[in-house]
Design an enzyme around this catalytic site. Structure first.
Site, PDB file in Angstrom:
ATOM      1  N   CYS A   1       5.925   5.189   1.606  1.00  0.00           N
ATOM      2  CA  CYS A   1       5.854   6.082   0.441  1.00  0.00           C
ATOM      3  C   CYS A   1       5.377   7.470   0.854  1.00  0.00           C
ATOM      4  O   CYS A   1       5.882   8.474   0.356  1.00  0.00           O
ATOM      5  CB  CYS A   1       4.908   5.505  -0.618  1.00  0.00           C
TER       6      CYS A   1
ATOM      7  N   CYS B   1       0.788   2.745   0.674  1.00  0.00           N
ATOM      8  CA  CYS B   1       2.126   2.484   1.236  1.00  0.00           C
ATOM      9  C   CYS B   1       2.539   3.598   2.205  1.00  0.00           C
ATOM     10  O   CYS B   1       2.808   4.724   1.788  1.00  0.00           O
ATOM     11  CB  CYS B   1       3.116   2.377   0.074  1.00  0.00           C
TER      12      CYS B   1
END
Length: 101
Positions: free
Chosen positions: A27, A24
């Site tokens: 993230c 991600c």
């Protein structure tokens, strides 16, 4: 009771849980802010990273639909949650409402 459940239910200080995944990109963008906040808050806040790919039960239990999702717990109660990337100062502003000075 799992170690995670025990921590979020019994910690004397608030626990910020960062639901993330290695793949991600957002993230990865928020990770330095989380590390910085942990450094600034010290013992007044615990920070736990939860890999969403490896913890589907926790994702389901807390209804995490997208990552990154931050959830602030204290004694098992959700105080705040946010899905998506926020600037560090925004996260700090929210946390400061709940962290003992």
């Amino acid at each position: 009771m799992s170690k995670f459940s025990n921590l979020i239910n019994t910690s004397e200080v608030p626990v910020l849980v960062d639901f993330y995944a290695d793949w991600c990109q957002p993230c990865h963008m928020i990770a330095p802010s989380i590390r910085s906040i942990k450094g600034k808050m010290g013992d007044k806040l615990k920070v736990v990273k939860v890999n969403s790919d490896k913890n589907q039960q926790a994702m389901a239990k807390y209804k995490v639909k997208s990552i990154p999702t931050l959830i602030l717990f204290h004694k098992g109660k959700i105080l705040w949650r946010n899905a998506g990337v926020l600037p560090e100062f925004e996260i700090e502003k929210v946390l400061n409402k709940y962290i003992a000075k």
